[in-house]
Motif scaffolding. Structure first.
Motif, PDB file in Angstrom:
ATOM      1  N   LEU A 188      22.276  50.207 -19.977  1.00 19.09           N
ATOM      2  CA  LEU A 188      21.090  49.078 -20.753  1.00 19.09           C
ATOM      3  C   LEU A 188      21.816  49.133 -21.802  1.00 19.09           C
ATOM      4  CD1 LEU A 188      18.244  49.917 -18.332  1.00 19.09           C
ATOM      5  CD2 LEU A 188      20.306  48.452 -17.533  1.00 19.09           C
ATOM      6  N   PRO A 212      20.214  39.707 -17.964  1.00 13.81           N
ATOM      7  CA  PRO A 212      20.561  40.199 -17.021  1.00 13.81           C
ATOM      8  C   PRO A 212      22.675  39.619 -16.521  1.00 13.81           C
ATOM      9  CG  PRO A 212      18.898  39.391 -15.814  1.00 13.81           C
ATOM     10  CD  PRO A 212      19.187  38.820 -17.684  1.00 13.81           C
ATOM     11  N   SER A 219      19.862  43.966 -14.315  1.00 10.21           N
ATOM     12  CA  SER A 219      19.903  44.828 -15.610  1.00 10.21           C
ATOM     13  C   SER A 219      21.339  44.326 -16.227  1.00 10.21           C
ATOM     14  CB  SER A 219      20.764  46.290 -15.050  1.00 10.21           C
ATOM     15  OG  SER A 219      19.900  46.689 -14.118  1.00 10.21           O
ATOM     16  N   ILE A 221      24.486  44.968 -18.429  1.00  6.19           N
ATOM     17  CA  ILE A 221      25.516  46.154 -18.834  1.00  6.19           C
ATOM     18  C   ILE A 221      26.535  45.343 -18.939  1.00  6.19           C
ATOM     19  CG2 ILE A 221      24.349  47.777 -16.559  1.00  6.19           C
ATOM     20  CD1 ILE A 221      26.537  46.245 -14.871  1.00  6.19           C
TER      21      ILE A 221
END
Length: 259
Positions: A188, A212, A219, A221
């Protein structure tokens, strides 16, 4: 660029000495979407519709297994999109039978510009995970040599992922000229791994909004980072059904050659 639910845009025109470049990062999940259907054409359509001229890809199969029909996915995408490609294997296994290509899994860089050179550096290992690497490709954009890198860090070992992030930072900041780093970092934005990278590089997603890229967990990432001499003009996370990740498209301004 298609409308996206998460979008940031600066909204000014490039200066005459700056070169625009649209870049994407996309974990393609070996061509399988959330519906578990193998369809590499959906991946190509997303990249094509997004207008990326350079793309860093993760989870790319090359003659790997039935899950991807033993296809050379990097070569297929390059041919379908009319782009140059370099692929590097982080996993490289013997073929299932003599005379059949080796089974490989790794990352790739697609580019509409010529790829001058490339290389893959394996990252520090994790005792619980697969081997990871940093793929680097030098492309020349209207006279400007650019180092385009992509990686996929460990998903289930934060300490190992931090070691990998430190290695990536050392590798990309040690090279001259503009640098673009793409990838699935499995961390994150406030994680130590990301903070290590942003000591030297800029996150191309400044907000607002979380953006996200892994919908199953809500999330962010997947990232595009740049060296400080590159200006970010816009960024978008684009909805699609081509993978379990969503791609990130960014519009960048490169410095002038020799600048």
């Amino acid at each position: 660029m298609r409308p996206a639910p998460y979008l940031w845009k600066k909204g000014r025109r490039p200066l005459p000495e700056q070169t625009p470049l649209r870049v994407a990062t996309f974990n393609i999940h070996h061509g399988r979407g959330p519906d578990d259907r193998l369809d590499l054409g959906r991946v190509a359509d997303v990249i094509r519709a997004g207008g990326a001229v350079v793309a860093g890809l993760q989870e790319v199969d090359r003659h790997w297994s039935p899950r991807s029909a033993f296809a050379d996915q990097a070569a297929w995408l390059a041919a379908d999109l009319g782009m140059n490609v370099v692929f590097c294997a982080n996993l490289d296994l013997d073929p299932p039978a003599p005379g059949i290509p080796r089974r490989q899994y790794g990352t790739a860089v697609l580019s509409r510009f010529p790829i001058r050179d490339s290389g893959n550096t394996f990252l520090p290992g994790s005792p619980v995970g697969e081997r990871r690497g940093l793929l680097r490709a030098t492309i020349v954009v209207h006279g400007v040599p650019v180092q385009v890198c992509t990686t996929h860090l460990q998903d289930d070992d934060p300490a190992g992922r931090l070691r990998q992030a430190r290695a990536v930072r050392a590798l990309v900041t040690g090279r001259p000229g503009p640098v673009i780093l793409t990838g699935d970092f499995n961390a994150l934005p406030d994680a130590p791994e990301i903070r290590v990278l942003t000591r030297s590089l800029r996150d191309a997603w400044p907000g607002p909004g979380p953006g996200p890229t892994f919908p199953a967990a809500g999330s962010r990432i997947d990232y595009v980072f740049t060296s400080p001499d590159i200006e970010v003009m816009s960024a978008a996370v684009v909805p699609c059904d081509a993978s379990d990740h969503l791609p990130v498209f960014v519009d960048l301004l490169l410095p002038e050659a020799g600048g």
